[in-house]
Design an enzyme around this catalytic site. Structure first.
Site, PDB file in Angstrom:
ATOM      1  N   ASN A   1       2.528   0.919  -0.695  1.00 31.62           N
ATOM      2  CA  ASN A   1       1.553   1.691   0.019  1.00 31.62           C
ATOM      3  C   ASN A   1       0.412   1.567   0.832  1.00 31.62           C
ATOM      4  O   ASN A   1       0.208   0.601   0.733  1.00 31.62           O
ATOM      5  CB  ASN A   1       0.551   2.061  -2.189  1.00 31.62           C
ATOM      6  CG  ASN A   1       1.843   2.316  -2.837  1.00 31.62           C
ATOM      7  OD1 ASN A   1       3.094   3.396  -2.469  1.00 31.62           O
ATOM      8  ND2 ASN A   1       1.993   1.922  -3.954  1.00 31.62           N
ATOM      9  N   ARG A  26       4.344 -11.715 -10.971  1.00 30.84           N
ATOM     10  CA  ARG A  26       4.597 -10.306 -11.846  1.00 30.84           C
ATOM     11  C   ARG A  26       3.134  -9.153 -12.244  1.00 30.84           C
ATOM     12  O   ARG A  26       2.387  -9.940 -12.079  1.00 30.84           O
ATOM     13  CB  ARG A  26       4.575 -10.675 -13.197  1.00 30.84           C
ATOM     14  CG  ARG A  26       5.950 -11.225 -12.776  1.00 30.84           C
ATOM     15  CD  ARG A  26       6.731 -11.892 -14.142  1.00 30.84           C
ATOM     16  NE  ARG A  26       7.455 -13.340 -14.416  1.00 30.84           N
ATOM     17  CZ  ARG A  26       8.931 -12.429 -14.175  1.00 30.84           C
ATOM     18  NH1 ARG A  26       9.464 -11.209 -13.813  1.00 30.84           N
ATOM     19  NH2 ARG A  26      10.192 -13.581 -14.164  1.00 30.84           N
ATOM     20  N   ASP A  27       4.242  -7.785 -11.815  1.00 29.29           N
ATOM     21  CA  ASP A  27       2.541  -7.323 -12.093  1.00 29.29           C
ATOM     22  C   ASP A  27       1.698  -7.325 -13.382  1.00 29.29           C
ATOM     23  O   ASP A  27       2.501  -6.926 -14.366  1.00 29.29           O
ATOM     24  CB  ASP A  27       3.221  -5.928 -11.928  1.00 29.29           C
ATOM     25  CG  ASP A  27       2.152  -4.303 -11.446  1.00 29.29           C
ATOM     26  OD1 ASP A  27       1.520  -4.446 -10.126  1.00 29.29           O
ATOM     27  OD2 ASP A  27       1.517  -4.620 -11.755  1.00 29.29           O
ATOM     28  N   HIS A  43       1.102  -5.294  -0.549  1.00 26.35           N
ATOM     29  CA  HIS A  43       1.921  -5.886  -1.746  1.00 26.35           C
ATOM     30  C   HIS A  43       3.231  -5.027  -0.992  1.00 26.35           C
ATOM     31  O   HIS A  43       2.806  -3.232  -0.743  1.00 26.35           O
ATOM     32  CB  HIS A  43       1.034  -6.201  -2.631  1.00 26.35           C
ATOM     33  CG  HIS A  43       0.565  -4.774  -2.851  1.00 26.35           C
ATOM     34  ND1 HIS A  43      -0.682  -4.690  -2.478  1.00 26.35           N
ATOM     35  CD2 HIS A  43       0.634  -3.638  -4.374  1.00 26.35           C
ATOM     36  CE1 HIS A  43      -1.264  -3.230  -3.199  1.00 26.35           C
ATOM     37  NE2 HIS A  43      -0.161  -3.282  -4.230  1.00 26.35           N
TER      38      HIS A  43
END
Ligand code: AMP
Length: 119
Positions: free
Chosen positions: A92, A35-36, A105
């Site tokens: 990104n 989880r971020d 990621h």
């Protein structure tokens, strides 16, 4: 084989090794999902390879690992029950791509209506 300087300093290498804690939801011999720490949506997870790869730009020719990361991202989204309502996968690269952690990621985002435009 000794770790490169970038691997030694890399927060996601430390997370995939288990050296620093994360809220892990999936792991196998190649890929880890967690989880971020600063979620942008009710469901916000990150899928990262264990191998240090700076971004997707360095993984162009490794279709097996690219496919593995994306496949795990879909599996994680489904496990979070996002399939019916919908979700977004995003990765990104570099400064203009707003990458802040230089270890590949894929973001898995869902649980609310995401804006239709990116960036
Ligand atoms: P990006 O801007 O695409 O490089 O995304 C990096 C993401 O990593 C951000 O959404 C951060 O909130 C997240 N992040 C940074 N450090 C951690 C950590 N220790 N555990 C979980 N997520 C993190």
């Amino acid at each position: 084989m000794s770790a490169s300087a970038s691997e030694q300093d890399c927060v996601f290498c430390a997370i995939t090794r288990g050296d620093i804690p994360s809220d892990r939801v999936y792991s196998d011999d190649q890929v880890v999902a967690f989880r971020d720490i600063n979620p942008q949506a009710p469901a916000h997870l990150l899928v990262a390879p264990r191998r240090h790869v700076a971004s997707i730009d360095q993984l162009r020719d490794d279709e097996a690992l690219l496919g593995r990361v994306m496949s795990v991202a879909v599996r994680v989204a489904q496990a979070e029950d996002l399939a019916e309502s919908g979700y977004r996968l995003a990765t990104n690269h570099g400064r203009d791509g707003a990458q802040t952690v230089p270890h590949l990621h894929v973001h898995v985002l869902g649980g609310r209506a995401l804006r239709g435009r990116l960036g």
